[in-house]
Scaffold this motif. Structure first.
Motif, PDB file in Angstrom:
ATOM      1  N   CYS A 152      34.048  40.819  35.204  1.00  0.00           N
ATOM      2  CA  CYS A 152      34.217  39.329  35.757  1.00  0.00           C
ATOM      3  C   CYS A 152      34.611  39.635  37.297  1.00  0.00           C
ATOM      4  N   VAL A 153      33.872  38.748  38.214  1.00  0.00           N
ATOM      5  CA  VAL A 153      34.213  38.487  39.397  1.00  0.00           C
ATOM      6  C   VAL A 153      35.453  37.542  39.576  1.00  0.00           C
ATOM      7  N   LEU A 154      35.130  36.328  38.686  1.00  0.00           N
ATOM      8  CA  LEU A 154      36.053  35.363  38.527  1.00  0.00           C
ATOM      9  C   LEU A 154      36.581  34.880  37.110  1.00  0.00           C
ATOM     10  N   GLN A 155      38.009  34.822  37.055  1.00  0.00           N
ATOM     11  CA  GLN A 155      38.084  34.369  35.506  1.00  0.00           C
ATOM     12  C   GLN A 155      39.261  33.377  35.750  1.00  0.00           C
ATOM     13  N   ILE A 156      39.184  32.103  35.011  1.00  0.00           N
ATOM     14  CA  ILE A 156      39.895  31.271  35.019  1.00  0.00           C
ATOM     15  C   ILE A 156      40.614  31.047  33.657  1.00  0.00           C
ATOM     16  N   ARG A 157      41.857  30.885  33.607  1.00  0.00           N
ATOM     17  CA  ARG A 157      42.510  30.777  32.228  1.00  0.00           C
ATOM     18  C   ARG A 157      43.663  29.331  32.243  1.00  0.00           C
ATOM     19  N   GLY A 158      43.164  28.571  31.543  1.00  0.00           N
ATOM     20  CA  GLY A 158      44.195  27.178  31.241  1.00  0.00           C
ATOM     21  C   GLY A 158      44.364  26.505  32.530  1.00  0.00           C
ATOM     22  N   MET A 159      43.120  26.422  33.062  1.00  0.00           N
ATOM     23  CA  MET A 159      43.146  25.603  34.040  1.00  0.00           C
ATOM     24  C   MET A 159      43.372  23.856  33.966  1.00  0.00           C
TER      25      MET A 159
ATOM     26  N   ASP B  95      47.202  21.845  38.417  1.00  0.00           N
ATOM     27  CA  ASP B  95      48.659  21.601  37.796  1.00  0.00           C
ATOM     28  C   ASP B  95      49.162  22.455  36.865  1.00  0.00           C
ATOM     29  N   GLY B  96      48.084  23.544  36.466  1.00  0.00           N
ATOM     30  CA  GLY B  96      48.460  24.616  35.518  1.00  0.00           C
ATOM     31  C   GLY B  96      47.194  25.521  35.386  1.00  0.00           C
ATOM     32  N   GLY B  97      47.606  26.833  34.930  1.00  0.00           N
ATOM     33  CA  GLY B  97      46.544  27.664  34.979  1.00  0.00           C
ATOM     34  C   GLY B  97      46.531  28.791  35.939  1.00  0.00           C
ATOM     35  N   VAL B  98      45.578  29.690  35.930  1.00  0.00           N
ATOM     36  CA  VAL B  98      45.501  30.977  36.882  1.00  0.00           C
ATOM     37  C   VAL B  98      44.163  31.021  37.245  1.00  0.00           C
ATOM     38  N   ILE B  99      44.062  31.508  38.359  1.00  0.00           N
ATOM     39  CA  ILE B  99      42.491  31.861  38.953  1.00  0.00           C
ATOM     40  C   ILE B  99      42.698  33.299  39.221  1.00  0.00           C
ATOM     41  N   ILE B 100      41.763  34.309  38.666  1.00  0.00           N
ATOM     42  CA  ILE B 100      41.850  35.635  38.751  1.00  0.00           C
ATOM     43  C   ILE B 100      40.568  36.123  39.291  1.00  0.00           C
ATOM     44  N   LEU B 101      40.568  36.778  40.471  1.00  0.00           N
ATOM     45  CA  LEU B 101      39.385  37.062  41.409  1.00  0.00           C
ATOM     46  C   LEU B 101      39.459  38.519  41.389  1.00  0.00           C
ATOM     47  N   ASN B 102      38.103  38.989  40.927  1.00  0.00           N
ATOM     48  CA  ASN B 102      38.233  40.593  41.144  1.00  0.00           C
ATOM     49  C   ASN B 102      39.367  41.335  40.254  1.00  0.00           C
ATOM     50  N   GLY B 103      40.111  40.757  39.415  1.00  0.00           N
ATOM     51  CA  GLY B 103      41.200  41.631  38.666  1.00  0.00           C
ATOM     52  C   GLY B 103      42.480  40.878  39.135  1.00  0.00           C
ATOM     53  N   ARG B 104      42.441  40.243  40.399  1.00  0.00           N
ATOM     54  CA  ARG B 104      43.702  40.174  41.064  1.00  0.00           C
ATOM     55  C   ARG B 104      44.013  38.558  40.729  1.00  0.00           C
ATOM     56  N   GLN B 105      45.191  37.958  40.434  1.00  0.00           N
ATOM     57  CA  GLN B 105      45.522  36.655  40.436  1.00  0.00           C
ATOM     58  C   GLN B 105      45.594  36.213  41.695  1.00  0.00           C
ATOM     59  N   VAL B 106      44.989  35.085  42.130  1.00  0.00           N
ATOM     60  CA  VAL B 106      45.035  34.549  43.562  1.00  0.00           C
ATOM     61  C   VAL B 106      45.548  33.043  43.539  1.00  0.00           C
ATOM     62  N   GLN B 107      45.798  32.624  44.660  1.00  0.00           N
ATOM     63  CA  GLN B 107      45.959  31.059  44.957  1.00  0.00           C
ATOM     64  C   GLN B 107      45.057  30.571  45.818  1.00  0.00           C
TER      65      GLN B 107
END
Lengths: 335, 333, 504
Positions: free
Chosen positions: C4-11, C58-70
């Motif tokens: 995955c290039v982009l993973q989103i969890r619990g947004m 307000d919550g959740g993580v964005i993972i781009l190419n395996g790295r968590q980003v803001q």
């Protein structure tokens, strides 16, 4: 958004908080503050007769504020009113001095010239929607004063009939005549804006001109009426101003347009249109009027008054926005 | 053939206003010259151009403000204030170098513009209201600092008055300053990122924000630039007329706005060209200069000027409607 | 483990107490076209705005190419290679195509900071050629069609070397052919390695371009499927959360005498020689491609535009079209396409919106009578079943369907005989659509003549008694309900370029 229905508020319940947090109450407070200030600096001020007669000094300009509320409520602007005052006064002077028309006829001519100037503005604004009203009235502002200059050059006119002085200097009992007339006019304009079809439609146009068009509102007609009315009231202002000055000149009433706009905006009418009330503008007239008068009493120069009024205008409009930075996101969400 | 019509269309889009203004200016000039051949004399032309210089300088700043869909009504007051402050300084130190005088005026202007910026950007006050307020405030301040007196030529140093009256290579300083500023502004608006961002903000503030342009920064700078131009123009004005008064340049903001409008700057924001604004200023300048030459009483000047602005904007509407109708008719339906 | 290039969890994203996104998860694989579907208000737009940095979650993580980003702002998103093409094209109408493409990253000479126009024009031309478009980079953006503007937006995304491209309802305003072109470009982007999030309402888009589909409902994640793993019916159920058995109400109205006859109506540049009739109790659909001139025909009948030629007979009397006011007095009403701009004053209450077009009914010689106004507004609002606590609620607090009902109520007030409805169900939830259809049928049964503009073929076929197809400003064909099939109507709507070429 999904759970929107919960957001819908029920029938408006009366809330003291909401009632007293209105802009108009702030204005009332400001008005009281100005009066206390005036009373503190001059013992003469608190005399009721003084208060009443002080209104003679500023009310002529206030006649333009009333229709200007309508113009700004539409989301438009008319900066030709000062020039319209000058032109209609000068024409009146010429008719009385040169053509020896009776005074009452000269007065009618003055009003007619004012209305015509407004009608001309309105016709161009309605016919050529592509041109911003600001530009139309900017050019007629130059033009009307120019015509007044052509007519009277650098002379002054208007050796008017004695009774004409009564307009600005006369009293009905202990109340200045001009105050009575203004009160009547203010009530009429206030009712027109808040209690009639016409007023409701003006609000509609100011809020959303496109939706108003699709709702079958005759926008052109309403605009035409409002601009003509603005011209007419400029004619009224011209009567009182020339009565007060005892003469007419081509450079009279310079800056009246900006004064009027300032009072309307200070009174809480949104410059983008659609929001505000007549009473706010009327209170603003008296705030600025008494402020000027009070500062005059202690020989404070008129220049300081300029500064105070200018800052008052800028700060008063800035005031509600200072704490608003958090509220913006919700707006974008709605879109 | 297709290419040619396309280029022609673009030419029409980009230059019709300028061509129209130029033709109108030529027509007026020729008509005036027939009545009074003095019009095309070198003396008169150079007079006229130097008289127009200050207006054209201010028009640059006003155009930039209007491109962002704003407006500045305070400039004439800023001019009066900066002119007065400078004149008072010169009166107190007659040896003050003209360059320093210019800088003082510039500084006053920047300060005035900066205050307006704060109200427009930080407190989101509509530009017309904020500048209306400070138009009054700065005018009052001018009277205040001068104690309602005026500074006349006797109290000014020769060097100071030479700022606007001196010549370099036979060309009036004002004209040189105006030309420099036009070149600078042209480069700034067309060849720098920031210049283009000004247009972007005026054209669509929302998407400018989304694409990462700092709109607040752009707006802030725009009013400061306008202030700087007004401050500079104030010094030039006082130097040219050798007098600083409380009512210096009273009402001049309307002339500047008129020059922009004639030059095709749209009050909606997003569009405006320096060439148009320059021509607009020139047209107003020519009218001021020409009317006395053909024995039109000066009392006619305002009326004619107002009528010409009105006629110009109305004929522009007719022109645009015609173009629009033609494009519609060309659609294959 | 995942490509995955982009993973989103619990947004999660909350607006003033209301959850617009509730713990949403999402995976985007490299080189896939991932459709994101859901009803209006399901949270799709908010989701996009969080990914592109317009909103902060307000919550959740964005993972781009395996790295968590803001992603703090749109500029960040751009740096991460994320580009979005929004539903309403966001452009600078006064600027050129080149500038619109390069505004965020204008190329300047490194030494002087001077903008390199020539180079950018050339690059823009290159990009556009790559997208098989012949738009001149020096054209002003405002001179382009919506489809062309969208291509510019895509060019812009490519020019920033974005590898995640989000398209928010890109086909909503496009014609069939233009959509086809867009599909091709989307395929091309995927083949060059980009991942695409494709938001849409249209099943056609989903079938044509998507590899996988994720569904959001009521701000929540419902599920992700491969395109072949799910049927249309299942998709609808997933989106709506219930089965919609019947799309259209049974027809009860009977056509009666003729009420409107239009003969040879022409408006230069928009439509030409249009003839239509409408009977009382009849629903006539005007269909065709977007931009074929349907809206303009209706606006002309209502008096927004004035015709250049042609005759209009209303109740067998020839009428002159003057302005909306006159048309309404005659009995012609119009429900405009854009609810929020043309239909309603959004910050006004339901009551004021309903009464604004006929204030004289609630006034005595021009003086308003609030009591009368309120009771009538309440009566009408309940007649069309507006769901709100009171008629004092502002229009902007209503859902799209309820807003539409308010506009219908506004029309009912005006004592009309002919009602023109322009895309009456556009952007309305599937559930609310049925209610609008019921109202339409009801009105027809009461004897109103109804002229409906619609681009949705099922709606046209399901509701109309007669179907008038407009092609390039002319009536190309008229069908009765019985004769019409989707194929025939579509064929009549499609431009016949080849035929036109032969004639020249």
């Amino acid at each position: 958004m999904p759970k929107r229905k919960e957001l819908i508020t029920g029938r408006k319940s009366f809330s003291f908080k909401r009632f007293f947090l209105q802009w108009e109450w702030l204005l009332v407070l400001a008005f009281i503050a100005v009066n206390i200030f005036d009373a503190a600096i001059s013992p003469y001020f608190l005399d009721m007769n003084n208060i009443l007669s002080s209104t003679m000094n500023f009310l002529d300009n206030a006649f333009i504020v009333l229709p200007m509320v309508f113009v700004i409520m539409l989301g438009e602007i008319d900066i030709s009113v000062g020039s319209t005052v000058a032109l209609s006064a000068v024409v009146m002077g010429v008719f009385y001095d040169k053509f020896h028309t009776p005074m009452w006829l000269a007065v009618l001519i003055c009003l007619a010239v004012g209305a015509l100037c407004g009608l001309f503005n309105g016709m161009i604004i309605v016919k050529f929607k592509e041109i911003a009203p600001m530009i139309v009235t900017l050019s007629t502002m130059t033009m009307y004063r120019g015509i007044a200059q052509i007519i009277i050059r650098d002379q002054s006119g208007g050796n008017f009939a004695p009774w004409f002085k009564f307009l600005s200097w006369g009293y009905l009992g202990s109340i200045p005549f001009i105050l009575v007339v203004f009160a009547v006019a203010a009530v009429i304009f206030g009712l027109l804006l808040h209690k009639t079809n016409f007023g409701r439609r003006v609000y509609a146009i100011g809020n959303n001109e496109i939706a108003s068009l699709y709702s079958g509102i005759q926008i052109g007609r309403i605009k035409l009426i409002i601009y003509t009315l603005t011209g007419f009231m400029s004619g009224v202002a011209a009567l009182f101003l020339s009565s007060r000055m005892g003469s007419t000149r081509s450079d009279m009433a310079t800056g009246y347009e900006l004064n009027a706009i300032a009072m309307v905006v200070l009174g809480g009418v949104n410059i983008m249109g659609g929001r505000g009330r007549m009473i706010g503008a009327i209170i603003a007239v008296f705030i600025i009027g008494f402020l000027k008068y009070g500062l005059g009493l202690i020989n404070m120069s008129s220049q300081v008054v300029l500064i105070v009024i200018g800052l008052l205008l800028a700060v008063s409009v800035a005031l509600p926005n200072i704490k608003k930075s958090g509220g913006k996101q919700r707006k974008t969400e709605e879109a | 053939m297709g290419k040619r019509t396309k280029n022609l269309g673009r030419f029409q889009r980009d230059w019709s206003r300028q061509v129209g203004l130029t033709l109108f200016i030529i027509a007026v000039s020729v008509a005036v010259d027939i009545r009074n051949p003095r019009f095309f004399s070198v003396v008169n032309l150079s007079d006229m151009i130097s008289n127009t210089a200050i207006l054209s300088i201010l028009a640059i700043g006003m155009m930039i403000v209007i491109i962002t869909a704003g407006i500045d009504l305070s400039i004439a007051s800023t001019m009066a204030l900066s002119g007065m402050v400078t004149a008072l300084t010169v009166q107190a130190n007659r040896g003050l170098s003209p360059m320093l005088a210019l800088l003082i005026g510039l500084a006053v202007g920047v300060l005035c513009g900066g205050v307006i910026s704060v109200f427009v950007v930080r407190f989101s006050v509509a530009p017309i209201i904020a500048t209306l307020g400070f138009m009054n405030a700065y005018r009052g301040l001018t009277y205040l600092v001068s104690h309602s007196n005026w500074v006349g030529p006797g109290q000014m140093s020769n060097g100071f008055m030479m700022i606007a009256r001196g010549k370099i290579l036979g060309i009036n300083n004002l004209v040189i300053i105006a030309m420099l500023l036009y070149l600078l502004a042209f480069y700034f608006l067309n060849y720098t990122r920031f210049g283009r961002q000004i247009y972007a903000v005026g054209s669509n503030a929302e998407s400018a924000k989304v694409s990462g342009i700092n709109t607040n920064h752009v707006l802030f700078t725009v009013y400061v630039i306008m202030g700087a131009f007004a401050g500079l123009a104030g010094v030039l004005w006082v130097s040219k007329f050798a007098s600083a008064q409380g009512d210096t340049a009273l009402g001049y903001e309307m002339n500047v706005i008129a020059a922009c409008v004639l030059g095709g700057v749209s009050l909606r924001g997003g569009s405006g060209k320096l060439s148009g604004v320059l021509l607009g200023s020139l047209l107003l300048g020519i009218l001021n200069d020409a009317l006395p030459l053909i024995d039109v009483s000066p009392f006619w000047q305002s009326a004619i000027q107002g009528a010409i602005i009105l006629v110009a904007v109305i004929s522009n509407v007719f022109f645009k409607r015609r173009v629009e109708y033609k494009t519609l008719a060309r659609r294959n339906i | 483990m995942c490509d995955c290039v982009l993973q989103i969890r619990g947004m999660t994203k909350v607006f003033s107490g209301v959850k617009a996104l509730d713990s949403v998860s999402f995976d985007l694989k490299a080189g896939e076209v991932h459709a994101l579907m859901g009803e209006n208000g399901a949270g799709k737009s908010t989701f996009i705005k969080v990914i592109t940095g317009v909103y902060q979650p307000d919550g959740g993580v964005i993972i781009l190419n395996g790295r968590q980003v803001q992603i703090n702002n749109p500029k960040d998103a751009q740096k991460f290679g994320i580009a979005a093409i929004y539903q309403h094209v966001t452009c600078y109408p006064d600027l050129t195509v080149t500038e619109n493409i390069f505004m965020d990253h204008l190329e300047v000479s490194p030494k002087t900071g001077r903008i390199l126009w020539k180079r950018m024009h050339a690059k823009a031309a290159d990009l556009l050629r790559h997208l098989s478009s012949e738009i001149d980079p020096k054209t002003l953006m405002s001179e382009l069609s919506v489809a062309q503007q969208q291509i510019i937006e895509i060019a812009k995304a490519i020019s920033t070397h974005a590898n995640i491209i989000i398209m928010d309802e890109p086909t909503a305003a496009l014609t069939k052919n233009e959509s086809e072109d867009l599909y091709k470009i989307t395929d091309q982007l995927r083949n060059s390695g980009a991942s695409i999030i494709f938001i849409s309402h249209r099943f056609e888009d989903f079938h044509r371009v998507a590899d996988r589909v994720t569904i959001l409902r009521d701000s929540q994640y419902i599920g992700t499927w491969g395109v072949n793993e799910i049927s249309e019916e299942e998709l609808i159920v997933a989106m709506v959360g219930r089965e919609i058995k019947q799309m259209f109400p049974p027809k009860t109205a009977v056509a009666r005498e003729e009420i409107l006859r239009v003969k040879g109506l022409t408006k230069t540049g928009y439509f030409s020689d249009v003839s239509i009739t409408v009977k009382r109790g009849e629903i006539v659909a005007l269909t065709g491609l977007v931009g074929a001139g349907r809206t303009e025909i209706c606006e002309t009948l209502f008096g927004i535009m004035k015709p250049d030629k042609g005759e209009v007979y209303f109740e067998n009397k020839k009428i002159r079209i003057v302005d909306p006011n006159t048309s309404m007095k005659l009995g012609i009403g119009y429900l405009p396409e854009d609810r929020q701009v043309q239909g309603l004053i959004m910050n006004w209450s339901i009551q004021k919106n309903i009464t604004v077009s006929r204030l004289e009914m609630f006034s005595n010689r021009g003086w308003l009578r609030p009591d009368l106004e309120r009771s009538k507004a309440e009566e009408l609002a309940s007649m069309v079943n507006v769901k709100a606590k009171s008629v004092n609620a502002p229009a902007l607090s209503l859902s799209g369907g309820n807003q539409q009902k308010v506009i219908v109520a506004k029309l009912l007030l005006a004592d009309l005989k002919l009602i023109i409805l322009d895309e009456p169900t556009k952007g309305i939830d599937v559930g609310a659509k049925y209610a609008i259809y019921e109202i339409m049928d009801n009105l027809a049964a009461q004897g109103y003549g109804i002229l409906m503009v619609s681009s949705e073929l099922p709606e046209v076929l399901g509701m109309a008694d007669r179907i008038v197809v407009i092609r390039r400003g002319r009536v190309s064909k008229t069908f009765s309900r019985r004769d019409a099939t989707p194929e025939k109507v579509l064929e009549a709507a499609m431009p016949i370029e080849t035929a036109a070429l032969c004639q020249e």
